[in-house]
Write a protein that holds these residues in place. Structure first.
Motif, PDB file in Angstrom:
ATOM      1  N   GLY A   9       0.482  -1.628   0.047  1.00  0.00           N
ATOM      2  CA  GLY A   9       0.159   0.153   0.186  1.00  0.00           C
ATOM      3  C   GLY A   9       0.926   1.108  -0.408  1.00  0.00           C
ATOM      4  O   GLY A   9       2.040   1.284   0.209  1.00  0.00           O
ATOM      5  N   LEU A  10       0.281   2.521  -0.066  1.00  0.00           N
ATOM      6  CA  LEU A  10       0.837   3.278   0.279  1.00  0.00           C
ATOM      7  C   LEU A  10       0.418   3.964   1.213  1.00  0.00           C
ATOM      8  O   LEU A  10      -0.052   3.881   3.077  1.00  0.00           O
ATOM      9  CB  LEU A  10      -0.252   4.756  -0.452  1.00  0.00           C
ATOM     10  CG  LEU A  10       0.703   6.130  -0.136  1.00  0.00           C
ATOM     11  CD1 LEU A  10       1.220   6.673  -0.792  1.00  0.00           C
ATOM     12  CD2 LEU A  10      -0.473   7.299  -1.338  1.00  0.00           C
ATOM     13  N   VAL A  11       2.516   4.995   1.776  1.00  0.00           N
ATOM     14  CA  VAL A  11       2.182   4.795   3.259  1.00  0.00           C
ATOM     15  C   VAL A  11       3.071   6.020   3.107  1.00  0.00           C
ATOM     16  O   VAL A  11       4.378   6.201   2.616  1.00  0.00           O
ATOM     17  CB  VAL A  11       3.255   3.213   4.457  1.00  0.00           C
ATOM     18  CG1 VAL A  11       4.040   2.866   3.765  1.00  0.00           C
ATOM     19  CG2 VAL A  11       2.869   4.008   5.931  1.00  0.00           C
ATOM     20  N   GLN A  12       3.039   6.614   4.244  1.00  0.00           N
ATOM     21  CA  GLN A  12       4.427   8.575   4.703  1.00  0.00           C
ATOM     22  C   GLN A  12       5.965   8.087   4.805  1.00  0.00           C
ATOM     23  O   GLN A  12       5.562   6.209   6.113  1.00  0.00           O
ATOM     24  CB  GLN A  12       3.654   9.526   5.000  1.00  0.00           C
ATOM     25  CG  GLN A  12       2.656   9.512   5.404  1.00  0.00           C
ATOM     26  CD  GLN A  12       2.181  10.883   5.730  1.00  0.00           C
ATOM     27  OE1 GLN A  12       2.271  11.145   6.555  1.00  0.00           O
ATOM     28  NE2 GLN A  12       0.943  12.425   5.203  1.00  0.00           N
ATOM     29  N   THR A  13       6.480   8.555   5.148  1.00  0.00           N
ATOM     30  CA  THR A  13       7.913   8.623   5.636  1.00  0.00           C
ATOM     31  C   THR A  13       7.473   7.738   6.749  1.00  0.00           C
ATOM     32  O   THR A  13       7.607   9.027   7.682  1.00  0.00           O
ATOM     33  CB  THR A  13       8.802   9.734   5.314  1.00  0.00           C
ATOM     34  OG1 THR A  13       9.107   9.442   3.406  1.00  0.00           O
ATOM     35  CG2 THR A  13      10.003   9.146   5.481  1.00  0.00           C
ATOM     36  N   TRP A 114       7.268 -18.463  -6.749  1.00  0.00           N
ATOM     37  CA  TRP A 114       7.387 -16.985  -6.415  1.00  0.00           C
ATOM     38  C   TRP A 114       5.563 -16.999  -6.574  1.00  0.00           C
ATOM     39  O   TRP A 114       5.015 -17.232  -6.624  1.00  0.00           O
ATOM     40  CB  TRP A 114       7.884 -16.322  -7.302  1.00  0.00           C
ATOM     41  CG  TRP A 114       9.371 -16.921  -7.308  1.00  0.00           C
ATOM     42  CD1 TRP A 114       9.924 -17.475  -8.252  1.00  0.00           C
ATOM     43  CD2 TRP A 114       9.879 -15.947  -6.811  1.00  0.00           C
ATOM     44  NE1 TRP A 114      11.649 -17.359  -7.526  1.00  0.00           N
ATOM     45  CE2 TRP A 114      11.551 -16.289  -7.179  1.00  0.00           C
ATOM     46  CE3 TRP A 114      10.861 -14.341  -6.773  1.00  0.00           C
ATOM     47  CZ2 TRP A 114      12.656 -15.904  -6.933  1.00  0.00           C
ATOM     48  CZ3 TRP A 114      11.523 -14.115  -5.729  1.00  0.00           C
ATOM     49  CH2 TRP A 114      12.875 -14.093  -5.715  1.00  0.00           C
ATOM     50  N   GLY A 115       6.004 -15.208  -5.258  1.00  0.00           N
ATOM     51  CA  GLY A 115       4.358 -14.556  -5.689  1.00  0.00           C
ATOM     52  C   GLY A 115       4.019 -13.899  -6.883  1.00  0.00           C
ATOM     53  O   GLY A 115       4.997 -13.745  -7.027  1.00  0.00           O
ATOM     54  N   GLN A 116       3.011 -13.046  -6.456  1.00  0.00           N
ATOM     55  CA  GLN A 116       2.911 -11.712  -7.291  1.00  0.00           C
ATOM     56  C   GLN A 116       3.088 -10.745  -7.432  1.00  0.00           C
ATOM     57  O   GLN A 116       3.021  -9.803  -8.550  1.00  0.00           O
ATOM     58  CB  GLN A 116       1.511 -12.460  -8.032  1.00  0.00           C
ATOM     59  CG  GLN A 116       0.586 -11.127  -6.995  1.00  0.00           C
ATOM     60  CD  GLN A 116       0.256 -12.017  -6.121  1.00  0.00           C
ATOM     61  OE1 GLN A 116       1.025 -12.822  -5.241  1.00  0.00           O
ATOM     62  NE2 GLN A 116      -0.533 -11.019  -5.204  1.00  0.00           N
ATOM     63  N   GLY A 117       3.657 -10.698  -6.111  1.00  0.00           N
ATOM     64  CA  GLY A 117       3.985  -8.962  -6.142  1.00  0.00           C
ATOM     65  C   GLY A 117       3.052  -7.668  -5.479  1.00  0.00           C
ATOM     66  O   GLY A 117       2.057  -8.439  -5.615  1.00  0.00           O
ATOM     67  N   THR A 118       3.362  -7.058  -4.335  1.00  0.00           N
ATOM     68  CA  THR A 118       3.036  -6.331  -3.682  1.00  0.00           C
ATOM     69  C   THR A 118       3.284  -4.829  -3.984  1.00  0.00           C
ATOM     70  O   THR A 118       4.166  -5.361  -3.532  1.00  0.00           O
ATOM     71  CB  THR A 118       2.220  -7.206  -2.289  1.00  0.00           C
ATOM     72  OG1 THR A 118       1.281  -6.167  -2.000  1.00  0.00           O
ATOM     73  CG2 THR A 118       3.374  -7.286  -1.252  1.00  0.00           C
ATOM     74  N   GLU A 119       2.267  -3.957  -4.208  1.00  0.00           N
ATOM     75  CA  GLU A 119       3.189  -2.764  -4.096  1.00  0.00           C
ATOM     76  C   GLU A 119       3.022  -2.589  -3.081  1.00  0.00           C
ATOM     77  O   GLU A 119       2.025  -1.821  -2.389  1.00  0.00           O
ATOM     78  CB  GLU A 119       2.300  -1.527  -5.556  1.00  0.00           C
ATOM     79  CG  GLU A 119       3.385  -1.070  -6.066  1.00  0.00           C
ATOM     80  CD  GLU A 119       3.116  -0.219  -7.217  1.00  0.00           C
ATOM     81  OE1 GLU A 119       2.187  -0.782  -7.745  1.00  0.00           O
ATOM     82  OE2 GLU A 119       3.299   1.075  -7.271  1.00  0.00           O
ATOM     83  N   VAL A 120       4.353  -2.048  -2.697  1.00  0.00           N
ATOM     84  CA  VAL A 120       4.669  -0.428  -1.401  1.00  0.00           C
ATOM     85  C   VAL A 120       5.448   0.754  -1.636  1.00  0.00           C
ATOM     86  O   VAL A 120       6.767   0.501  -2.919  1.00  0.00           O
ATOM     87  CB  VAL A 120       5.825  -1.302  -0.866  1.00  0.00           C
ATOM     88  CG1 VAL A 120       5.880  -0.245   0.599  1.00  0.00           C
ATOM     89  CG2 VAL A 120       4.890  -2.358   0.537  1.00  0.00           C
ATOM     90  N   THR A 121       4.783   2.050  -1.737  1.00  0.00           N
ATOM     91  CA  THR A 121       4.956   3.135  -1.982  1.00  0.00           C
ATOM     92  C   THR A 121       5.364   4.078  -0.635  1.00  0.00           C
ATOM     93  O   THR A 121       4.072   3.476  -0.283  1.00  0.00           O
ATOM     94  CB  THR A 121       3.778   3.350  -2.933  1.00  0.00           C
ATOM     95  OG1 THR A 121       3.907   3.133  -4.180  1.00  0.00           O
ATOM     96  CG2 THR A 121       4.339   4.791  -3.688  1.00  0.00           C
ATOM     97  N   VAL A 122       5.841   4.331  -0.467  1.00  0.00           N
ATOM     98  CA  VAL A 122       7.038   5.623   0.316  1.00  0.00           C
ATOM     99  C   VAL A 122       6.866   7.080   0.035  1.00  0.00           C
ATOM    100  O   VAL A 122       7.558   6.445  -1.334  1.00  0.00           O
ATOM    101  CB  VAL A 122       7.344   5.107   1.306  1.00  0.00           C
ATOM    102  CG1 VAL A 122       8.326   5.543   2.445  1.00  0.00           C
ATOM    103  CG2 VAL A 122       7.665   3.363   1.315  1.00  0.00           C
ATOM    104  N   SER A 123       5.785   7.795   0.331  1.00  0.00           N
ATOM    105  CA  SER A 123       5.778   9.302   0.138  1.00  0.00           C
ATOM    106  C   SER A 123       6.518   9.871   1.259  1.00  0.00           C
ATOM    107  O   SER A 123       7.070   9.848   2.543  1.00  0.00           O
ATOM    108  CB  SER A 123       4.743   9.617   0.313  1.00  0.00           C
ATOM    109  OG  SER A 123       3.932   9.942   1.313  1.00  0.00           O
TER     110      SER A 123
END
Length: 124
Positions: A9-13, A114-123
């Motif tokens: 998911g999306l998370v802040q620094t 292997w898994g399908q991948g999960t997106e990590v976004t750090v703003s």
């Protein structure tokens, strides 16, 4: 056997996320499970691994002290707790597993599942 990754998911620094990886069958008992990550145009890189009956853990230097890999149900499900996240942690995270007994859990070629991948976004 398929590996199913979740929790990105999306998370802040400075924030935290927990990724989880579970096989499609509960009877799957790998020797080692690991997390890798990849950014566009770059090679997939090792992040953390847990291996053996004793649950020996290995971490990339870039995540030591911030990330923790742990398993539930006898290495059937593996999670990656990510704290103090930085923008440079932004990537697609992949879980991986092997049934073979391996000495070094860091190379990609040691893993057969292997898994399908999960997106990590750090703003920032």
């Amino acid at each position: 056997v398929q590996l199913q990754a979740s929790g990105g998911g999306l998370v802040q620094t400075g924030g935290s996320l927990r990724l989880s990886c579970a096989p499609s069958t509960r009877t799957f008992r790998p020797y080692a499970m690991a997390w890798f990550r990849q950014t566009p145009g770059k090679a997939r890189q090792f992040v953390a691994a847990i291996a053996g009956s004793g649950g020996t853990t290995t971490y990339a230097d870039s995540v030591k002290g911030r990330f923790t890999i742990f398993s539930d149900n006898g290495l059937n499900t593996v999670s990656l707790q990510m704290n103090s996240l930085k923008p440079e942690d932004t990537a697609v995270y992949y879980c991986a597993a092997t049934r073979r007994v391996i000495n070094d859990p860091t190379p990609l070629f040691e893993y057969d599942y292997w898994g399908q991948g999960t997106e990590v976004t750090v703003s920032s």
